[in-house]
Design an enzyme around this catalytic site. Structure first.
Site, mmCIF file in Angstrom:
data_model
loop_
_atom_site.group_PDB
_atom_site.id
_atom_site.type_symbol
_atom_site.label_atom_id
_atom_site.label_comp_id
_atom_site.label_asym_id
_atom_site.label_seq_id
_atom_site.Cartn_x
_atom_site.Cartn_y
_atom_site.Cartn_z
ATOM 1 N N GLN B 125 0.853 -1.193 0.000
ATOM 2 C CA GLN B 125 0.000 0.000 0.000
ATOM 3 C C GLN B 125 0.882 1.233 0.000
ATOM 4 O O GLN B 125 2.004 1.210 0.493
ATOM 5 C CB GLN B 125 -0.975 0.002 1.176
ATOM 6 C CG GLN B 125 -0.358 -0.149 2.561
ATOM 7 C CD GLN B 125 0.195 1.131 3.139
ATOM 8 O OE1 GLN B 125 -0.036 2.209 2.593
ATOM 9 N NE2 GLN B 125 0.950 1.017 4.218
ATOM 10 N N SER B 128 0.259 6.901 2.774
ATOM 11 C CA SER B 128 0.777 8.059 3.499
ATOM 12 C C SER B 128 1.870 8.791 2.730
ATOM 13 O O SER B 128 2.565 8.216 1.882
ATOM 14 C CB SER B 128 1.348 7.606 4.842
ATOM 15 O OG SER B 128 0.349 7.056 5.644
ATOM 16 N N GLU B 243 -10.526 -2.367 5.455
ATOM 17 C CA GLU B 243 -9.389 -2.523 6.343
ATOM 18 C C GLU B 243 -9.842 -2.457 7.793
ATOM 19 O O GLU B 243 -9.519 -3.311 8.607
ATOM 20 C CB GLU B 243 -8.357 -1.427 6.048
ATOM 21 C CG GLU B 243 -7.103 -1.554 6.867
ATOM 22 C CD GLU B 243 -6.011 -0.603 6.385
ATOM 23 O OE1 GLU B 243 -4.882 -0.770 6.820
ATOM 24 O OE2 GLU B 243 -6.299 0.308 5.575
ATOM 25 N N ASN B 371 -5.920 5.198 16.505
ATOM 26 C CA ASN B 371 -7.106 5.023 17.345
ATOM 27 C C ASN B 371 -7.693 6.360 17.791
ATOM 28 O O ASN B 371 -8.887 6.447 18.082
ATOM 29 C CB ASN B 371 -6.765 4.130 18.541
ATOM 30 C CG ASN B 371 -6.637 2.670 18.121
ATOM 31 O OD1 ASN B 371 -6.604 2.369 16.916
ATOM 32 N ND2 ASN B 371 -6.577 1.773 19.075
ATOM 33 N N GLU B 372 -6.852 7.397 17.815
ATOM 34 C CA GLU B 372 -7.391 8.724 18.159
ATOM 35 C C GLU B 372 -8.320 9.207 17.045
ATOM 36 O O GLU B 372 -9.404 9.739 17.311
ATOM 37 C CB GLU B 372 -6.240 9.726 18.371
ATOM 38 C CG GLU B 372 -5.452 9.502 19.662
ATOM 39 C CD GLU B 372 -4.611 8.227 19.646
ATOM 40 O OE1 GLU B 372 -4.135 7.831 18.567
ATOM 41 O OE2 GLU B 372 -4.442 7.623 20.727
#
Lengths: 366, 388
Positions: B125, B128, B243, B371-372
């Site tokens: 992938q 980013s 995902e 997770n934030e």
């Protein structure tokens, strides 16, 4: 029929109908009004619930009920938690009625028990259960009869032969009584393995009843907190825009989301394989308690000082959660049951055993 | 509601179990973040493909078995139960594959799916960028139209498997005047193309599990644009859904780890344990099962024609924190010997793969959307809290 972890349209629409009625009839104002009454119970409301057919849902048709199962009722129990219904509807439907049914179907009780079933279906709380695991009977004063006992003994006692001492709960909606039985006046119904089995099934149904309500309580607390933090402004904007506030509620949402299927699996197991429901039920109680207690903690926090007031309705849900988390077995009891099972060398562990024995083929009719 | 398997589902399980028993390598393969391990895992993908087990949910025409999601869960349960190798092509089969199936043209499916299924093309992938991490809409890497081609320039980073993989997929800015999530396209890029430079980045375990990718006038045909020019954001959200959602981390992975944790705990009950360990072991087993139950619920809903709702955002937080708790608890059970990197068969026998798993678990709350960010999504999209 293959694996299908969904509710049927019929189940969903029945829940919607009853839920709609509950949201109309059980408002915070009316709950607070009950606090000021002697009995704490709205008998007209109980009759309304009975008229919808709710009370006899789990009683077999041969005994005058609807002959449905715990999977049909579990979301209703959740809705009763969501609306913080003070009357012990869930316990009457999911605990008292099945115990009376178990006793009748095993030929252990007579006509008087059938009369009790009839009363229960009509919304009268004629019978209370005093299970050895619970120190108190909620609304014990409303009943004419108590199913009680120690160890493997199950007996029926007239309320008159029971000394009831009123106790005050942190939750003003609950009416607790400590019972002292006069054994001389008790009618033994079962003992030995049969009695132990009756109590064990009853405990599992009681724990399921509290678990389902705890999930609903947690959902309601989060919903109220979302409303409050969207309205309340500080520094010129809603406090709910702050990530610190969002994340407190998101953490609760995650716990609720993963408690729900566990509670539904427990309902299924209680219905289909009651003799091996211990693990599923204890898991449900632990997961639901965790979600509801976290909800209580975080939702008080995001309400700020308001969350610590008598005026704020949040207390209705918070205090119920504190009480139900410990009724029908607290975390210690249920975790110990799971621990005992996990440590058995022959416990069937692993991904292929999520649904019990792999040969499980019994089904619930849609 | 029926929480039992049908005869055909049982038979499918038996078939998977028998095949895996006959084919899973007896010795664990070396890490796929080494060259040797990567090729060993590629060979395993080929073995899977030869048995038509590469991706059971795909149509038979593409090397699959046309299975529904319940059968996919059964396959995964047996896969982890058998201790089969991790899927080196997981970025392909679990993330790109479902997107290709939904948004790809017939020609694109025919070009990319069979090679993905066979392990001939392993995918990395490339989401980013140095300045576009959690804020993926800040992507600057450009793809400029030139005749029948796009010419790519810029840099990607944290590209999992890119060091040894054959292809990469990611979002590129095809409209130079666009901003944020507009004007992006999802493009498939061969990593051996002229102008592509892959620079390995060593992860916490010392191995080059991800990489930076530099694009210097890299030419790819317009055929490689998936789902239409400018549609990249929409398509990427679908991939991110897979995902975070059902596919990337199937519950069996955690259930099998929780089972191993219970066994490890049984071996250590005589030790002087941190009193929190007992509670953590119980919680790990219960939470792994809760994740499985939730996934069965979602799969049942999808099989019945329903769709995944915003509540799916909860699962990434749940499994990543569960994975941490499982491995933190295992490390507590191993005590002072837990820091040892197993070097001999007897050490591996004693210590198991816990340290590896512990290191990898640290990344769970970060990748696929921290997770934030997930908590923001839950608060705003699932609970309806105000954004501003």
């Amino acid at each position: 029929m293959g694996m299908d972890f969904t509710f049927t349209e019929d189940q969903l629409s029945f829940v919607d109908a009853v839920r709609g009625m509950l949201s109309q009839e059980v408002t915070p104002e009316r709950i607070r009004a009950r606090w000021d009454t002697d009995t704490g119970v709205d008998t007209e409301f109980m009759t309304q619930v009975a008229e919808l057919g709710v009370m006899g849902m789990l009683i077999p048709e041969t005994l005058g009920g609807l002959g449905l199962g715990a999977t049909d009722f579990v979301m209703l129990a959740q809705a009763c938690g969501e609306m913080a219904v003070p009357e012990p509807i869930v316990e009457q439907v999911l605990v008292v009625a099945p115990l009376l049914t178990d006793i009748l179907e095993r030929g252990l009780g007579g006509d008087s028990l059938q009369a009790m079933v009839d009363d229960l279906i009509s919304g009268q709380m004629t019978v209370a259960v005093s299970h050895p695991i619970n120190p108190f009977i909620n609304f014990g004063d409303r009943s004419n009869w108590v199913l009680a006992g120690q160890g493997e003994e199950v007996c029926l006692v007239a309320r008159d032969a029971v000394a009831l001492a009123s106790k005050k709960s942190v939750d003003p909606s609950r009416r607790l009584f400590e019972a002292e039985l006069d054994n001389a006046n008790a009618t033994p119904l079962a003992s030995g393995d049969v009695g132990a089995d009756l109590w064990r099934r009853t405990l599992n149904r009681g724990a399921l009843a509290t678990a389902a309500q705890l999930v609903g309580l947690a959902e309601a607390m989060v919903a109220q907190s979302v409303r409050y933090t969207s309205d309340r402004a500080q520094f010129g904007r809603a406090i709910g825009t702050n990530q610190a506030v969002k994340h407190l509620l998101a953490d609760v949402a995650v716990q609720i989301e993963y408690a729900k299927p566990v509670v539904y699996r427990a309902a299924y197991t209680v219905e289909v394989s009651p003799s091996r429901a211990d693990f599923a039920v204890s898991h449900a109680k632990v997961a639901a308690s965790r979600a509801a207690l976290l909800a209580a903690r975080h939702c008080i926090q995001v309400h700020g000082a308001m969350g610590y007031t008598w005026e704020c309705d949040l207390q209705i849900w918070v205090k119920r959660a504190w009480a139900l988390a410990r009724e029908w077995g607290d975390e210690g009891f249920h975790k110990n049951r799971i621990h005992e099972w996990l440590l058995q060398s022959n416990a069937l562990l692993g991904p292929e055993f999520t649904f019990g024995r792999r040969t499980l083929t019994d089904t619930v009719a849609a | 509601m029926n929480l039992g398997y049908s005869d055909s589902q049982q038979a499918f399980r038996e078939e998977v179990r028998d095949w895996l028993k006959a084919h899973v390598p007896a010795q664990a393969l070396p890490s796929f973040d080494t060259e040797e391990g990567f090729e060993a895992h590629r060979a395993w993908e080929r073995t899977l493909a030869e048995g038509n087990w590469g991706m059971v949910t795909w149509p038979e025409a593409y090397g699959g078995r046309g299975c529904d999601l319940i059968e996919w869960l059964i396959f995964e349960e047996e896969y982890y139960r058998a201790g089969a190798p991790l899927r080196v092509n997981q970025n392909g089969i679990f993330l790109l594959g479902p997107t290709l199936m939904e948004y790809g043209t017939e020609e694109q499916k025919a070009r990319f799916i069979p090679a993905m299924a066979s392990g001939d093309e392993i995918w990395a992938q490339a989401w980013s960028e140095p300045n576009a991490g959690s804020d993926m809409a800040a992507i600057r890497c450009s793809a400029t139209r030139d005749g029948d081609d796009f010419v790519i320039n810029g840099q990607k980073i944290w590209s999992t498997r890119a060091v040894f993989a054959d292809w990469g997929f990611g979002l590129f800015r095809t409209d130079p005047d666009s901003e944020r999530h507009h004007g992006l396209s999802k493009i498939l890029v061969p990593l051996n193309a002229d102008g592509v430079t892959v620079r390995p980045i060593r992860q916490l375990n010392g191995l080059p599990g991800f990489a930076e990718i530099f694009f210097d006038d890299v030419r790819v045909p317009a055929f490689n644009v998936l789902g239409g020019e400018g549609e990249g954001w929409r398509i990427a959200m679908a991939t991110a859904g897979f995902e975070r959602g059902l596919m990337l981390r199937s519950p069996a992975r955690f259930q099998q780890a929780a089972k191993r944790l219970v066994r490890l705990y049984r071996e250590h009950t005589q030790d002087l344990l941190d009193p929190s360990v007992e509670d953590a072991v119980l919680r790990c087993y219960m939470d792994a099962e809760a994740y499985a139950l939730s996934t069965y619920q979602t799969a049942s809903k999808l099989v019945g024609g329903g769709s995944i709702g915003p509540e799916a955002s909860c699962n990434k937080i749940f499994w990543s924190e569960l994975d941490l708790l499982i491995h933190e608890t295992a490390m507590k059970l191993l005590g002072a010997r837990g820091e040892l990197e197993p070097a001999t068969p007897s050490e591996l026998q004693e210590l198991g793969p816990w340290l590896d798993g512990f290191l990898f678990a640290q990344s769970g709350p970060i990748y696929a959307g921290t997770n934030e960010i997930q908590r923001n999504i839950i608060a705003e999209r699932m609970l309806g809290m105000p954004r501003k």
